[in-house]
Design an enzyme around this catalytic site. Structure first.
Site, PDB file in Angstrom:
ATOM      1  N   GLY A 146      46.546  44.134  33.529  1.00  0.00           N
ATOM      2  CA  GLY A 146      46.090  44.409  34.895  1.00  0.00           C
ATOM      3  C   GLY A 146      46.588  43.364  35.870  1.00  0.00           C
ATOM      4  N   VAL A 154      45.501  50.233  28.746  1.00  0.00           N
ATOM      5  CA  VAL A 154      44.750  49.464  27.740  1.00  0.00           C
ATOM      6  C   VAL A 154      43.768  50.332  26.953  1.00  0.00           C
ATOM      7  CG1 VAL A 154      44.970  47.238  28.935  1.00  0.00           C
ATOM      8  CG2 VAL A 154      42.974  48.700  29.394  1.00  0.00           C
ATOM      9  N   ASN A 211      42.359  41.189  31.431  1.00  0.00           N
ATOM     10  CA  ASN A 211      41.854  41.301  32.798  1.00  0.00           C
ATOM     11  C   ASN A 211      41.773  42.737  33.324  1.00  0.00           C
ATOM     12  OD1 ASN A 211      41.698  40.271  35.817  1.00  0.00           O
ATOM     13  ND2 ASN A 211      43.502  41.612  35.707  1.00  0.00           N
ATOM     14  N   TYR A 245      29.546  49.920  34.533  1.00  0.00           N
ATOM     15  CA  TYR A 245      30.368  48.716  34.677  1.00  0.00           C
ATOM     16  C   TYR A 245      29.668  47.510  34.037  1.00  0.00           C
ATOM     17  CZ  TYR A 245      33.119  45.101  37.065  1.00  0.00           C
ATOM     18  OH  TYR A 245      33.916  44.025  37.353  1.00  0.00           O
ATOM     19  N   LYS A 283      30.745  45.247  30.718  1.00  0.00           N
ATOM     20  CA  LYS A 283      30.997  43.801  30.819  1.00  0.00           C
ATOM     21  C   LYS A 283      30.031  42.999  29.943  1.00  0.00           C
ATOM     22  CE  LYS A 283      34.452  43.881  33.769  1.00  0.00           C
ATOM     23  NZ  LYS A 283      35.791  43.418  33.397  1.00  0.00           N
TER      24      LYS A 283
HETATM   25  N1  LIG Z   1      36.803  41.675  42.270  1.00  0.00           N
HETATM   26  C1  LIG Z   1      35.629  41.300  41.818  1.00  0.00           C
HETATM   27  O1  LIG Z   1      34.717  41.027  42.596  1.00  0.00           O
HETATM   28  C2  LIG Z   1      35.374  41.174  40.325  1.00  0.00           C
HETATM   29  C3  LIG Z   1      34.154  40.620  39.930  1.00  0.00           C
HETATM   30  C4  LIG Z   1      33.904  40.490  38.569  1.00  0.00           C
HETATM   31  C5  LIG Z   1      34.846  40.887  37.637  1.00  0.00           C
HETATM   32  N2  LIG Z   1      36.019  41.424  38.054  1.00  0.00           N
HETATM   33  C6  LIG Z   1      36.964  41.834  37.014  1.00  0.00           C
HETATM   34  O2  LIG Z   1      38.217  41.219  37.225  1.00  0.00           O
HETATM   35  C7  LIG Z   1      39.257  42.062  36.731  1.00  0.00           C
HETATM   36  C8  LIG Z   1      40.296  42.277  37.824  1.00  0.00           C
HETATM   37  O3  LIG Z   1      39.649  42.817  38.968  1.00  0.00           O
HETATM   38  P1  LIG Z   1      40.349  42.947  40.404  1.00  0.00           P
HETATM   39  O4  LIG Z   1      39.260  42.810  41.411  1.00  0.00           O
HETATM   40  O5  LIG Z   1      41.551  42.070  40.480  1.00  0.00           O
HETATM   41  O6  LIG Z   1      40.758  44.489  40.329  1.00  0.00           O
HETATM   42  P2  LIG Z   1      42.026  45.283  40.935  1.00  0.00           P
HETATM   43  O7  LIG Z   1      41.591  46.713  40.997  1.00  0.00           O
HETATM   44  O8  LIG Z   1      42.522  44.640  42.176  1.00  0.00           O
HETATM   45  O9  LIG Z   1      43.110  45.092  39.763  1.00  0.00           O
HETATM   46  C9  LIG Z   1      42.927  45.685  38.498  1.00  0.00           C
HETATM   47  C10 LIG Z   1      44.280  45.925  37.866  1.00  0.00           C
HETATM   48  O10 LIG Z   1      44.061  46.551  36.593  1.00  0.00           O
HETATM   49  C11 LIG Z   1      44.969  47.635  36.457  1.00  0.00           C
HETATM   50  N3  LIG Z   1      44.410  48.652  35.553  1.00  0.00           N
HETATM   51  C12 LIG Z   1      43.384  49.513  35.781  1.00  0.00           C
HETATM   52  N4  LIG Z   1      43.202  50.318  34.730  1.00  0.00           N
HETATM   53  C13 LIG Z   1      44.119  49.954  33.793  1.00  0.00           C
HETATM   54  C14 LIG Z   1      44.433  50.419  32.486  1.00  0.00           C
HETATM   55  N5  LIG Z   1      43.764  51.453  31.924  1.00  0.00           N
HETATM   56  N6  LIG Z   1      45.430  49.827  31.791  1.00  0.00           N
HETATM   57  C15 LIG Z   1      46.129  48.787  32.356  1.00  0.00           C
HETATM   58  N7  LIG Z   1      45.897  48.323  33.602  1.00  0.00           N
HETATM   59  C16 LIG Z   1      44.893  48.898  34.311  1.00  0.00           C
HETATM   60  C17 LIG Z   1      45.144  48.173  37.881  1.00  0.00           C
HETATM   61  O11 LIG Z   1      46.326  48.956  38.019  1.00  0.00           O
HETATM   62  C18 LIG Z   1      45.154  46.880  38.693  1.00  0.00           C
HETATM   63  O12 LIG Z   1      46.461  46.357  38.821  1.00  0.00           O
HETATM   64  C19 LIG Z   1      38.561  43.353  36.273  1.00  0.00           C
HETATM   65  O13 LIG Z   1      38.354  43.326  34.876  1.00  0.00           O
HETATM   66  C20 LIG Z   1      37.252  43.320  36.997  1.00  0.00           C
HETATM   67  O14 LIG Z   1      36.253  44.070  36.344  1.00  0.00           O
HETATM   68  C21 LIG Z   1      36.304  41.573  39.379  1.00  0.00           C
END
Ligand SMILES: NC(=O)c1ccc[n+]([C@@H]2O[C@H](COP(=O)([O-])OP(=O)(O)OC[C@H]3O[C@@H](n4cnc5c(N)ncnc54)[C@H](O)[C@@H]3O)[C@@H](O)[C@H]2O)c1
Length: 262
Positions: A12, A61, A87, A152, A156
Site C-alpha cells: 500500500g 494483499v 501497511n 475496521y 485492526k
Molecule cells: N489515515 C489514518 O488516519 C490512519 C489511522 C490509523 C491507521 N491507518 C492505517 O494506515 C494504513 C495506510 O493508510 P492511509 O491513510 O495511508 O491510506 P490510503 O488510502 O491513503 O493508502 C492506502 C494504500 O493501500 C492500497 N491498497 C488498498 N487496498 C489494497 C489491496 N487490497 N492490496 C494492496 N494495496 C491496497 C491503496 O491503493 C493505497 O495506495 C492503513 O492500513 C490504515 O488502516 C490510517
C-alpha cells in the site's frame, strides 16, 4: 544510513502513510519494493524515490496467489527481504446496525487476512535468512470503540493480536514483529472517512489537538526497522498525539458541546 542495502517491502505504498514510510526508509539507504493494488501508483512512487534499484509492483494483499507472485518477484530480484511494512488497508465508517456482510468481509479480507498473507509469506523468507523486521500498521481504532469502526476496528484489533503471536513464534528465527498504531493521520483515507464532526471530535479528544502527519508515522517505522529496536518484540507503538492515554481534559472555555470548532 541506518538501513544501507536492506531490502524493504511496503504494501500500500503508492500514497499516504505507506509512501511516506517508503521515502523515509529509502532516505536511510534501503532499497524499496512498493507494492500496491494501484500498479501505476506503485511504479510512480518507486520512481519518485530516485533509487534505480527500487521497484514498484502490483499486489492485491487479499489474494494469496497475488501475494505469492509478489514474493517470488522480490526474491528473484533481490534474493532476500529484510523489512516488511504491512501497511495496505482500506478505511470504513459504517454504523454497526447498517454494516452489511459484504463490507465486513471486504474490510477483514484486506486489513486482517491480507496482512496475515503478506506477513506469513515474508516471514518464511526471513526465517531462512535468520533475520527480519516486520511492522504491521494497526490503528487506534483497534484499541478503542470508535463509532462506525465495527469492521475496521475488529480487523485492526485482530492484527494487534496476530502481531503478538508472530512475535512469540518468530523470535527464534531472529525476526522482530511490532505494530504501529496511528491515531488520526492526515491522508486521503482520512479525507474519505472523516467528516467535519469526526474531525472536530478527534481534535477535541487528542491531547495534542491536531491530526498527525504521514511523516510522523514514517519516523516510527524507521525506528522499528532499524537495529536500534532489536530488543523490542510484539509491541504496539502508538503514534497518536496522546489519544490512547488521555483521561479527563479541560480545554479552557471549550467543552464537548462546542466540538465542531476545530
Ligand atoms: N489515515 C489514518 O488516519 C490512519 C489511522 C490509523 C491507521 N491507518 C492505517 O494506515 C494504513 C495506510 O493508510 P492511509 O491513510 O495511508 O491510506 P490510503 O488510502 O491513503 O493508502 C492506502 C494504500 O493501500 C492500497 N491498497 C488498498 N487496498 C489494497 C489491496 N487490497 N492490496 C494492496 N494495496 C491496497 C491503496 O491503493 C493505497 O495506495 C492503513 O492500513 C490504515 O488502516 C490510517
Amino acid at each position: 544510513m541506518r538501513l544501507e542495502k536492506k531490502i524493504a517491502l511496503v504494501t500500500g505504498g503508492a500514497r499516504g502513510i505507506g509512501f511516506a514510510i517508503a521515502k523515509r526508509l529509502a532516505s536511510e539507504g534501503a532499497i524499496l519494493v512498493i507494492a500496491d493494488i494501484n500498479e501505476q501508483g506503485a511504479r510512480e512512487a518507486a520512481e519518485a524515490l530516485g533509487s534505480e534499484k527500487s521497484l514498484g509492483i502490483a499486489v492485491n494483499v487479499a489474494d494469496e496467489v497475488s501475494v505469492n507472485a509478489m514474493i517470488r518477484t522480490i526474491v528473484d530480484h533481490y534474493g532476500r527481504i529484510d523489512i516488511l511494512v504491512n501497511n495496505a488497508g482500506i478505511g470504513g465508517n459504517t454504523p454497526f446496525l447498517d454494516l452489511r456482510l459484504e463490507e465486513w468481509n471486504r474490510t477483514i479480507s484486506i486489513n486482517l487476512t491480507g496482512a496475515f498473507l503478506v506477513a506469513q509469506a515474508c516471514a518464511r523468507v526471513m526465517a531462512e535468512q535468520g533475520s527480519g523486521k516486520i511492522i504491521n500498521i494497526a490503528s487506534l481504532s483497534g484499541q478503542r470503540g470508535g463509532h462506525g469502526r465495527a469492521a475496521y476496528g475488529a480487523a485492526k484489533a485482530g492484527l494487534e493480536l496476530l502481531t503478538k503471536v508472530m512475535a512469540v513464534e518468530l523470535s527464534e528465527f531472529g525476526i522482530n514483529v511490532n505494530n504501529i498504531a496511528p491515531g488520526a493521520i492526515e491522508t486521503e483515507m482520512a479525507k474519505f472517512a472523516h467528516d467535519r464532526s469526526t474531525r472536530a471530535a478527534y481534535n477535541y479528544l487528542i491531547p495534542m489537538t491536531r491530526y498527525g502527519t504521514p511523516e510522523e508515522i514514517a519516523d516510527a517505522a524507521l525506528f522499528l526497522s532499524s537495529e536500534e529496536s532489536n530488543y523490542i518484540q510484539g509491541h504496539t507503538l502508538n503514534v497518536d498525539g496522546g489519544f490512547r492515554e488521555a483521561g479527563l481534559m479541560f480545554r479552557g472555555s471549550k467543552n464537548l458541546g462546542q466540538t465542531d470548532q476545530p
